[in-house]
Scaffold this active site. Structure first.
Site, PDB file in Angstrom:
ATOM      1  N   SER A 128      11.149  42.624  28.936  1.00 19.44           N
ATOM      2  CA  SER A 128       9.820  42.052  29.169  1.00 19.44           C
ATOM      3  C   SER A 128       9.208  42.658  30.413  1.00 19.44           C
ATOM      4  CB  SER A 128      10.013  40.541  29.350  1.00 19.44           C
ATOM      5  OG  SER A 128       8.941  39.993  30.058  1.00 19.44           O
ATOM      6  N   TYR A 153      13.198  33.100  33.867  1.00 20.86           N
ATOM      7  CA  TYR A 153      13.147  33.898  32.636  1.00 20.86           C
ATOM      8  C   TYR A 153      13.087  35.386  32.989  1.00 20.86           C
ATOM      9  CZ  TYR A 153      11.014  36.332  28.708  1.00 20.86           C
ATOM     10  OH  TYR A 153      10.737  37.260  27.738  1.00 20.86           O
ATOM     11  N   LYS A 157      15.836  38.690  32.434  1.00 19.90           N
ATOM     12  CA  LYS A 157      15.555  39.998  31.820  1.00 19.90           C
ATOM     13  C   LYS A 157      15.963  41.116  32.774  1.00 19.90           C
ATOM     14  CE  LYS A 157      14.026  38.516  27.894  1.00 19.90           C
ATOM     15  NZ  LYS A 157      14.791  38.719  26.654  1.00 19.90           N
TER      16      LYS A 157
END
Ligand code: UDP
Length: 341
Positions: A128, A153, A157
């Site tokens: 991402s 989050y 990644k």
């Protein structure tokens, strides 16, 4: 033709299922695993309807070593893994960080261990643009260093990419910007079971009457109209890039790289709402709310690396993305209604 087997984790999810369709149409055999915790078997059925064929599907959990070991033991011809399975809500990750660290990193560790055990040496990882944090230079390219992630989050990644880099496997990390839209059939889409957090699904819910109104999360950012800027990419273009990445990794040796996957154009939240209203001839009721914790002010991609190296270019328009998103919302609602009768 002898089809190459590709394990697709999280293949019942939004991006996963669109990728299954593109893989199949390009001559690959997707083998899908998904625990359906935040996706739906309806997407697999929808893909089967589009492809007019059965999909090999396992309802297993990627963070369960024994289940995944069984799968790899049964499916001995897997040549590559496309790893989508992960929790994906920025907002939820701020509230429940441990859930994100444990699941997103833990499941990747299991996949990498099993790839080693079963001698599968290629992985495409669903990364991402959040790995960049708030980038200093826009458009951001792949040479930009990872700044502090704005959310747990984003941090998962970053850590997953580092984990893959430190493994011996060939790998391509695809750093998604903001996927929107759906397959033109309206048969597959975002089936997340919880309430959507992403902008376009929320706009669709307001359009369908599922919500009365929505909030723009802050209008005091340092952008042209004060709302956050993102790079919206049609999910079908995104899915096509996975096939191209797969072709590349299977036809070359010693690949370890990452590509931005965006259109290269910044669009504000306000512009998305305005375009949605115009294209679908609808009025969206909204008000201005406070900023959302974990939000990046402005990000869009330099996609020249994937243009040059994989010959991938976006071919779907933003308008068709907003049109198909609305089509999916209407269809999906019909399917849910039929099921509850
Ligand atoms: N957004 C918004 N209202 C909503 C949902 C999202 O204003 O109801 C904004 C959000 O704060 C962000 C942009 O839309 O600035 C894109 O959000 P999304 O969650 O879709 O993507 P991400 O933040 O992960 O890039």
């Amino acid at each position: 033709m002898n089809k190459k087997d590709v394990l697709v984790t999280g293949g019942a999810g939004y991006i996963g299922v669109h990728t299954i369709v593109e893989l199949y149409n390009s001559g690959y055999k997707p083998i899908v695993v998904d625990n359906l915790s935040n996706s739906s078997i309806k997407n697999i059925k929808g893909a089967e309807q589009i492809l007019n064929d059965k999909i090999t599907f396992y309802q297993y959990d990627c963070s369960d070593f024994d289940q995944m070991d069984k799968l790899f033991g049964e499916q001995i011809n897997i040549e590559a893994v496309i790893h989508f399975a992960a929790f994906k809500s920025v907002e939820e990750s701020v509230r429940e960080p441990q859930k994100y660290y444990t699941n997103n990193i833990g499941s990747l560790e299991i996949i990498l261990d099993l790839m080693k055990k079963y001698k599968v040496s290629n992985i495409i990882f669903s990364s991402s643009c959040t790995v960049y944090g708030s980038p200093d230079i826009l458009p951001v390219n792949e040479l930009a260093s990872f700044k502090k992630a704005e959310s747990p989050y984003g941090e998962t990644k970053q850590l997953c990419e580092k984990l893959i880099d430190s493994s011996k496997t060939n790998s391509i990390s695809l750093r998604y910007f903001n996927p929107v839209g759906s397959h033109k059939s309206g048969l597959i889409g975002d089936c997340s079971s919880d309430k959507p957090n992403n902008l376009v699904p929320i706009i669709c819910e307001v359009a369908s009457g599922k919500r009365n109104s929505m909030k723009i999360n802050g209008k005091d950012y340092d952008t042209d109209d004060g709302t956050c800027v993102r790079d919206y990419i049609h999910v079908v273009d995104l899915a096509r890039a996975h096939v191209m990445a797969l072709d590349h990794i299977l036809n070359n040796t010693n690949i370890k790289t990452a590509y931005n996957l965006g259109v290269g154009k910044g669009v504000s939240v306000q512009e998305v709402i305005n375009s949605f209203e115009k294209i679908n001839n609808l009025k969206i009721s909204y008000e201005i709310g406070p900023r959302r914790v974990g939000d990046i002010e402005k990000i869009f991609s330099d996609n020249s690396k994937i243009n040059d190296e994989l010959n991938w270019f976006p071919i779907m328009s933003f308008e068709s993305a907003l049109e198909s998103a609305w089509r999916w919302e209407k269809n999906h609602k019909k399917i849910l209604k039929k099921d509850s009768n």
